[in-house]
Write an enzyme that holds these catalytic residues in place. Structure first.
Site, PDB file in Angstrom:
ATOM      1  N   CYS A  81       0.862  -1.178   0.000  1.00  0.00           N
ATOM      2  CA  CYS A  81       0.000   0.000   0.000  1.00  0.00           C
ATOM      3  C   CYS A  81       0.896   1.224   0.000  1.00  0.00           C
ATOM      4  O   CYS A  81       1.671   1.437   0.946  1.00  0.00           O
ATOM      5  CB  CYS A  81      -0.873  -0.018   1.256  1.00  0.00           C
ATOM      6  SG  CYS A  81      -1.892   1.450   1.450  1.00  0.00           S
ATOM      7  N   CYS A 197      -0.698   3.355  -6.588  1.00  0.00           N
ATOM      8  CA  CYS A 197      -1.642   2.769  -5.639  1.00  0.00           C
ATOM      9  C   CYS A 197      -1.803   1.338  -6.108  1.00  0.00           C
ATOM     10  O   CYS A 197      -2.016   1.096  -7.306  1.00  0.00           O
ATOM     11  CB  CYS A 197      -2.976   3.509  -5.675  1.00  0.00           C
ATOM     12  SG  CYS A 197      -4.305   2.636  -4.792  1.00  0.00           S
TER      13      CYS A 197
HETATM   14  N1  DGL Z   1      -3.922   0.310  -2.121  1.00  0.00           N
HETATM   15  C1  DGL Z   1      -3.608   1.499  -1.443  1.00  0.00           C
HETATM   16  C2  DGL Z   1      -2.352   2.173  -2.006  1.00  0.00           C
HETATM   17  O1  DGL Z   1      -1.507   1.522  -2.592  1.00  0.00           O
HETATM   18  C3  DGL Z   1      -4.632   2.524  -1.091  1.00  0.00           C
HETATM   19  C4  DGL Z   1      -6.081   2.402  -1.273  1.00  0.00           C
HETATM   20  C5  DGL Z   1      -6.838   3.156  -0.175  1.00  0.00           C
HETATM   21  O2  DGL Z   1      -7.016   2.554   0.865  1.00  0.00           O
HETATM   22  O3  DGL Z   1      -7.199   4.319  -0.366  1.00  0.00           O
HETATM   23  O4  DGL Z   1      -2.160   3.332  -1.835  1.00  0.00           O
END
Ligand code: DGL
Length: 280
Positions: A81, A197
């Site tokens: 993330c 993301c």
């Molecule tokens: N998958 C997450 C990232 O790489 C973020 C998604 C979220 O929770 O807003 O930033």
């Protein structure tokens, strides 16, 4: 006299995200570490992380990680993330100094290396685009490039809907990615977009189809998996002998995956009944 092969148990790797986006990293880790015991945790009770204040984000991730580490004792954690990695990694490393954490941060360096037009865009959550960490990456690695930061609050939830089998609006996706495409008066156009993301590679087919012109989309997942593999090599060596249990998915909400998501998880090799973590 030939020496007996060393047999040791396979390492336990925890891949963590706010939701389903980290699965894009999980699949790459699973490819490189076929004998590892793999756990995937989606903090769906805390999703989305993108709009959270930095303080709330740190508190949330530390709380959930506390229960995950206590319950599962992983040998390595991949924070799949960007929103969390760009802010929480120092806190995690300080709290568990002997547990390696591999982060996921915007792939600005490869983007700058690959861009010919010197116009790159970083597509991320609203949190990631405001981080000092992201700005420092651009200052250090994108010299000579014009970097456009695009914070989307919709794409991660759309990616979640998509994986759960819900209908998604192409018009909405097109509108969210549109600011990535910059054309200067001299005709130079953005030619590389960083998927900063982990949810966004889930929508890559839409992005390719809806882009106003073709660009290179950079998904850092294979590089993150290689980094996890390198760290595991240092600690556990290369020759792993182990029985591969099916990976397990943990949802902090306790919700059972809807059938299309359960089917997607089973295609990725997950055990049929994901176990739930204690609420963070
Ligand atoms: N998958 C997450 C990232 O790489 C973020 C998604 C979220 O929770 O807003 O930033």
């Amino acid at each position: 006299m030939s020496s007996a092969p060393t047999i040791s148990s396979a390492p336990k790797i925890l891949v963590f995200d706010s939701g389903l986006g980290g699965l894009t990293v999980f699949v790459e880790v699973a490819k490189l570490r076929p004998h590892a015991t793999l756990l995937y945790c989606a903090d769906d009770a805390g999703f989305p992380y993108g709009p959270l204040s930095e303080e709330a984000l740190v508190a949330r991730v530390m709380l959930v990680m506390e229960s995950l580490v206590a319950a599962h004792a992983p040998d390595l954690v991949v924070i799949a993330c960007n929103t969390a990695s760009t802010r929480v990694l120092p806190h995690l490393r300080a709290r568990w100094p002997n547990l390696p954490f591999v982060g996921t941060v915007p792939a600005v360096k490869p983007a700058a290396e690959r861009s010919r037009s010197r116009l790159i865009s970083v597509l991320a959550t609203p949190g990631t685009v405001t981080r000092d960490y992201t700005r420092a990456l651009i200052a250090s690695f994108a010299e000579g490039c014009e970097a456009t930061l695009v914070g989307s609050s919709r794409l991660a939830p759309i990616a979640e809907d998509f994986l759960r089998g819900a209908a998604v609006s192409e018009a909405e996706i097109a509108a969210e990615i549109a600011p990535c495409f910059v054309q200067r008066p001299d005709g130079a156009r953005t030619d590389v977009v960083v998927l900063a993301c982990t949810h966004y590679p889930l929508l890559l087919d839409f992005f390719r189809r809806l882009a106003p012109w073709p660009v290179e989309w950079i998904d850092p997942a294979p590089a993150i998996a290689r980094q996890a593999d390198r760290l595991l090599l240092q600690r556990f060596g290369a020759d792993r002998i182990g029985f591969r249990e099916p990976p397990r998915a943990i949802f902090t909400s306790g919700a059972r995956p809807v059938p299309p998501l359960a089917a997607a998880l089973s295609r990725l090799g997950f055990a049929a009944s994901p176990r739930n973590a204690p609420q963070g």
